[in-house]
Write an enzyme that holds these catalytic residues in place. Structure first.
Site, PDB file in Angstrom:
ATOM      1  N   ARG A  96       0.812  -1.210   0.000  1.00  0.00           N
ATOM      2  CA  ARG A  96       0.000   0.000   0.000  1.00  0.00           C
ATOM      3  C   ARG A  96       0.849   1.266   0.000  1.00  0.00           C
ATOM      4  NH1 ARG A  96      -2.912   2.009  -2.669  1.00  0.00           N
ATOM      5  NH2 ARG A  96      -3.971   0.007  -2.667  1.00  0.00           N
ATOM      6  N   LYS A 131       1.944  25.109  -4.892  1.00  0.00           N
ATOM      7  CA  LYS A 131       0.711  24.488  -4.382  1.00  0.00           C
ATOM      8  C   LYS A 131       0.861  22.973  -4.392  1.00  0.00           C
ATOM      9  CE  LYS A 131      -1.977  28.415  -6.053  1.00  0.00           C
ATOM     10  NZ  LYS A 131      -2.996  28.896  -7.025  1.00  0.00           N
ATOM     11  N   LYS A 163       4.387  39.720  -5.060  1.00  0.00           N
ATOM     12  CA  LYS A 163       2.983  39.554  -5.432  1.00  0.00           C
ATOM     13  C   LYS A 163       2.147  40.710  -4.898  1.00  0.00           C
ATOM     14  CE  LYS A 163       1.564  35.446  -6.168  1.00  0.00           C
ATOM     15  NZ  LYS A 163       0.995  34.078  -6.033  1.00  0.00           N
ATOM     16  N   GLU A 195       4.546  40.632  -9.895  1.00  0.00           N
ATOM     17  CA  GLU A 195       3.200  40.264 -10.339  1.00  0.00           C
ATOM     18  C   GLU A 195       2.433  41.500 -10.778  1.00  0.00           C
ATOM     19  OE1 GLU A 195       0.313  37.394  -8.240  1.00  0.00           O
ATOM     20  OE2 GLU A 195      -0.446  39.376  -7.705  1.00  0.00           O
ATOM     21  N   ASP A 217      -1.195  38.115 -13.950  1.00  0.00           N
ATOM     22  CA  ASP A 217      -2.156  37.351 -13.164  1.00  0.00           C
ATOM     23  C   ASP A 217      -3.599  37.625 -13.579  1.00  0.00           C
ATOM     24  OD1 ASP A 217      -2.736  35.510 -11.059  1.00  0.00           O
ATOM     25  OD2 ASP A 217      -3.355  37.190  -9.809  1.00  0.00           O
TER      26      ASP A 217
END
Length: 278
Positions: A96, A131, A163, A195, A217
Site C-alpha cells: 500500500r 501548491k 505579489k 506580479e 495574473d
C-alpha cells in the site's frame, strides 16, 4: 535520493505499519516467497519509480524490485511498471505505501503531460507552483518534470516573487526599485519577478531595472496579447490564474513565455495501479 525523501518514506511506512503488520504476521508463513507485479489499470505517465523501489527495500532488503519503465514513460492498461520477488510478508506489508507514492506521483506526471500536449505547437513552457502536498514538494516537482513540465521556484528561498500582497505593503515604484537594488547587491544571481494584475502595472514595472520576469495574473487572452506587445521581448512573461485545459491553448497563443498551473499538483488524481501476485 534526498534525505528529506528518505525521511518521508520512513514516516509513511511508520504511519502504515506501526508496531507490525498483524495480518501478514498471522496469516502468511514466514518462509513463504512470492512474485508480483504492479500493473496499470488506466493510461498515464509513470513517476515515482525510485520511491516505490525504496519502500520495498526499506521493508525488507531481500525483496528484489525490477523496474520495467522509467519515469516519464507513457503506459496503457495492462502494462507492467515493475516486477517484485522475495518474502511474501514483506511484499504485502510494502504494497500500500509503495502504491500510494506511485499512484499519486504518476497522477501528477500524467496531469503535467496533458497540459504540455495541450499547448503544442506553441513554444511555451508549462510551470508548476508551490501548491504542493506538504512534505511532497521535491517528489511532486520531479513528477511534473517527468510529465514534460518545468519547475518554477522550489520555495521562498530561491526566487523573488513580489505579489499583490507584497505590493500593498511596499508598492511605489521608487520603493520597489530600492528593494530590487538591495537584492541585486546582496544576492547576485537571484531571479526577480513582479506580479502585474493590469496593463498599467506592466507599463510601470517595465521602467524598473534589475527585473527578470513579470507574472501576468488573471488576465484574459486579449489583455495578455497587449502585455506581450507592451513588453516587446524585454522580460520573460508568465501567465497565471485559473488556467484550465479548456483555456490554455488560447493563452499559449498570446506569445507569453510560460504558463503556470497550480492544478498540476493540487488537483492531480491518483492513478489506478494495482499489485497482483503472479
Amino acid at each position: 535520493m534526498e534525505a528529506s525523501t528518505e525521511q518521508l518514506i520512513r514516516a509513511a511506512i511508520a504511519e502504515d505499519v506501526g508496531s507490525g503488520d498483524l495480518t501478514a504476521t498471522y496469516f502468511v508463513p514466514a518462509e513463504s516467497t512470492a512474485r508480483a507485479r504492479i500493473a496499470a489499470r488506466e493510461p498515464g505517465v509513470v513517476a515515482g519509480m525510485e520511491v516505490a523501489l525504496r519502500v520495498f527495500q526499506e521493508i525488507d532488503p531481500r525483496i528484489l524490485v525490477t523496474p520495467l519503465m522509467q519515469d516519464g514513460a507513457a503506459f496503457f492498461p495492462g502494462d507492467v511498471l515493475l516486477e517484485i520477488s522475495g518474502p511474501t510478508r514483506g511484499i504485502l506489508t510494502a504494497e500500500r505505501t509503495a502504491l500510494n507514492f506511485l499512484q499519486r506521483l504518476s497522477g501528477v506526471a500524467t496531469q503535467a503531460r496533458r497540459y504540455v500536449e495541450a499547448v503544442k505547437p506553441h513554444a511555451v513552457q508549462i510551470w508548476d507552483t508551490r501548491k504542493t502536498t506538504p512534505g511532497w514538494r521535491l517528489l511532486e516537482k520531479a513528477a511534473v518534470k517527468a510529465g514534460g513540465g518545468t519547475n518554477h521556484r522550489m520555495g521562498l528561498y530561491d526566487h523573488v516573487m513580489v505579489k499583490d500582497n507584497h505590493l500593498a505593503a511596499h508598492g511605489t515604484l521608487a520603493e520597489l526599485q530600492s528593494a530590487i537594488d538591495r537584492v541585486r547587491a546582496e544576492r547576485p544571481g537571484t531571479r526577480i519577478q513582479l506580479e502585474a494584475d493590469n496593463l498599467e502595472q506592466v507599463a510601470g514595472f517595465l521602467t524598473l531595472r534589475g527585473v527578470d520576469m513579470l507574472l501576468l495574473d488573471n488576465m484574459g487572452a486579449e489583455r495578455l496579447r497587449e502585455a506581450v506587445a507592451l513588453n516587446a521581448g524585454r522580460l520573460w512573461l508568465e501567465a497565471s490564474g485559473g488556467i484550465t485545459l479548456e483555456t490554455i491553448r488560447d493563452i499559449a497563443a498570446t506569445g507569453v513565455n510560460a504558463i503556470s498551473v497550480g492544478a498540476l499538483t493540487h488537483s492531480a488524481r491518483a492513478l489506478d495501479l494495482g499489485l497482483d501476485f503472479m
